[in-house]
Design an enzyme around this catalytic site. Structure first.
Site, PDB file in Angstrom:
ATOM      1  N   GLY A  46       0.901  -1.266  -0.022  1.00  0.00           N
ATOM      2  CA  GLY A  46       0.043  -0.090   0.057  1.00  0.00           C
ATOM      3  C   GLY A  46       0.937   1.416  -0.027  1.00  0.00           C
ATOM      4  O   GLY A  46       2.007   1.061   0.349  1.00  0.00           O
ATOM      5  N   GLN A  51       2.678   9.852   2.028  1.00  0.00           N
ATOM      6  CA  GLN A  51       3.986   9.578   2.294  1.00  0.00           C
ATOM      7  C   GLN A  51       4.990   9.927   0.961  1.00  0.00           C
ATOM      8  O   GLN A  51       6.148   9.673   1.128  1.00  0.00           O
ATOM      9  CB  GLN A  51       4.038   7.763   1.931  1.00  0.00           C
ATOM     10  CG  GLN A  51       3.307   7.220   3.390  1.00  0.00           C
ATOM     11  CD  GLN A  51       3.220   5.509   2.997  1.00  0.00           C
ATOM     12  OE1 GLN A  51       2.241   5.259   2.529  1.00  0.00           O
ATOM     13  NE2 GLN A  51       4.054   5.177   3.911  1.00  0.00           N
ATOM     14  N   CYS A  91       5.751  -0.555   7.838  1.00  0.00           N
ATOM     15  CA  CYS A  91       5.327   0.751   6.980  1.00  0.00           C
ATOM     16  C   CYS A  91       6.618   1.409   6.232  1.00  0.00           C
ATOM     17  O   CYS A  91       7.620   1.439   6.670  1.00  0.00           O
ATOM     18  CB  CYS A  91       4.714   2.069   7.897  1.00  0.00           C
ATOM     19  SG  CYS A  91       4.601   3.624   7.270  1.00  0.00           S
ATOM     20  N   LEU A  92       6.427   1.797   4.874  1.00  0.00           N
ATOM     21  CA  LEU A  92       7.520   2.193   4.021  1.00  0.00           C
ATOM     22  C   LEU A  92       8.015   3.499   4.636  1.00  0.00           C
ATOM     23  O   LEU A  92       9.112   3.716   4.310  1.00  0.00           O
ATOM     24  CB  LEU A  92       6.980   2.385   2.715  1.00  0.00           C
ATOM     25  CG  LEU A  92       6.525   1.055   2.126  1.00  0.00           C
ATOM     26  CD1 LEU A  92       5.635   1.427   0.631  1.00  0.00           C
ATOM     27  CD2 LEU A  92       7.338  -0.115   1.610  1.00  0.00           C
ATOM     28  N   HIS A 133      -4.763   1.221   7.609  1.00  0.00           N
ATOM     29  CA  HIS A 133      -3.409   1.946   7.712  1.00  0.00           C
ATOM     30  C   HIS A 133      -3.062   3.051   6.663  1.00  0.00           C
ATOM     31  O   HIS A 133      -2.518   4.037   7.207  1.00  0.00           O
ATOM     32  CB  HIS A 133      -2.336   0.768   7.642  1.00  0.00           C
ATOM     33  CG  HIS A 133      -0.990   1.130   7.304  1.00  0.00           C
ATOM     34  ND1 HIS A 133      -0.048   0.549   8.405  1.00  0.00           N
ATOM     35  CD2 HIS A 133      -0.098   1.896   6.644  1.00  0.00           C
ATOM     36  CE1 HIS A 133       1.347   1.155   8.243  1.00  0.00           C
ATOM     37  NE2 HIS A 133       1.055   1.819   7.138  1.00  0.00           N
ATOM     38  N   GLU A 134      -3.637   2.921   5.510  1.00  0.00           N
ATOM     39  CA  GLU A 134      -3.221   4.042   4.524  1.00  0.00           C
ATOM     40  C   GLU A 134      -4.201   5.247   4.824  1.00  0.00           C
ATOM     41  O   GLU A 134      -3.844   6.239   4.616  1.00  0.00           O
ATOM     42  CB  GLU A 134      -3.691   3.385   3.085  1.00  0.00           C
ATOM     43  CG  GLU A 134      -2.805   2.182   2.585  1.00  0.00           C
ATOM     44  CD  GLU A 134      -1.490   2.384   2.938  1.00  0.00           C
ATOM     45  OE1 GLU A 134      -0.861   3.386   2.897  1.00  0.00           O
ATOM     46  OE2 GLU A 134      -0.743   1.418   3.338  1.00  0.00           O
ATOM     47  N   HIS A 137      -2.673   7.400   7.217  1.00  0.00           N
ATOM     48  CA  HIS A 137      -1.673   8.358   6.621  1.00  0.00           C
ATOM     49  C   HIS A 137      -2.495   9.519   6.173  1.00  0.00           C
ATOM     50  O   HIS A 137      -1.846  10.668   6.301  1.00  0.00           O
ATOM     51  CB  HIS A 137      -0.852   7.538   5.430  1.00  0.00           C
ATOM     52  CG  HIS A 137       0.321   6.817   5.777  1.00  0.00           C
ATOM     53  ND1 HIS A 137       1.360   7.284   6.427  1.00  0.00           N
ATOM     54  CD2 HIS A 137       0.456   5.434   5.519  1.00  0.00           C
ATOM     55  CE1 HIS A 137       2.084   6.078   6.744  1.00  0.00           C
ATOM     56  NE2 HIS A 137       1.518   5.216   6.002  1.00  0.00           N
TER      57      HIS A 137
END
Ligand code: K1U
Ligand code: ZN
Length: 173
Positions: A46, A51, A91-92, A133-134, A137
């Site tokens: 994702g 981000q 998480c990236l 999660h996304e 963000h």
């Protein structure tokens, strides 16, 4: 298509709240394609526009095994949530860290697709977790915000140290 740089915790730009997309035009479609390329290259399941330092309410995901089922949600809204699931999240924007987080196990989401068409989907398990999660963000929230202050502080210090040593390597080469 282009790969976009991903912001790393504790960058304060990750805390910004994204604003709704007013018109789904070619600029938005280019951003979506670049986000998908960035997510697949990372690799991740994702990515949220926040981000890549774009404060617009756009998320992309692909939780399929073959990495051939991209999902794009523009202005996503959770309209139903139920159950609970505890799972390991990465998480990236928080590289190298994996922690257990509790989320809703089933969610119903409405959003726009890249053609500005309304879509509604029911998700459970990993996809439901990834959507939450996304969407966090987009509201400036990271999975580390669900952890204790002590754990979060430890993660912040570890990543700050990593960033300092990467900068030193870059400077000396
Ligand atoms: O938002 C992000 O930073 C992407 C993140 C999404 C996510 C992962 C796990 C639970 C919830 C949300 C990632 O993709 S981290 C990398 C990852 O999970 C992965 C990478 C390669 C193969 C499989 C998974
Ligand atoms: Zn993330």
């Amino acid at each position: 298509m282009a790969r976009l740089p991903i912001l790393h915790y504790p960058d304060s730009r990750l805390c910004k709240v994204a604003t709704p997309v007013e018109t789904v035009d070619n600029d938005i479609r280019t951003l979506v394609n670049n986000m998908l390329e960035t997510m697949y290259a990372a690799p991740g399941i994702g990515l949220a526009a926040t981000q890549v330092n774009v404060q617009k309410r756009i998320i992309v995901m692909d939780v399929s095994e073959q990495k051939n089922q991209p999902l794009v949600f523009i202005n996503p809204t959770l309209i139903e949530c139920e159950g609970s699931i505890e799972s390991e999240e990465g998480c990236l924007s928080v590289p190298g860290i994996c922690e257990t987080v509790r989320r809703f196990n089933r969610v119903r989401v409405t959003a726009l697709d890249v053609n500005s068409k309304s879509v509604e989907i029911d998700a459970s398990g990993l996809l439901a977790v990834c959507i939450q999660h996304e969407m966090d963000h987009l509201d400036g929230k990271l999975f580390v915000d669900y952890l204790s202050a002590l754990k979060r502080d430890h993660i912040r210090k570890k990543l700050e140290k990593q960033t300092r040593s990467v900068s030193r390597i870059k400077l000396s080469s």
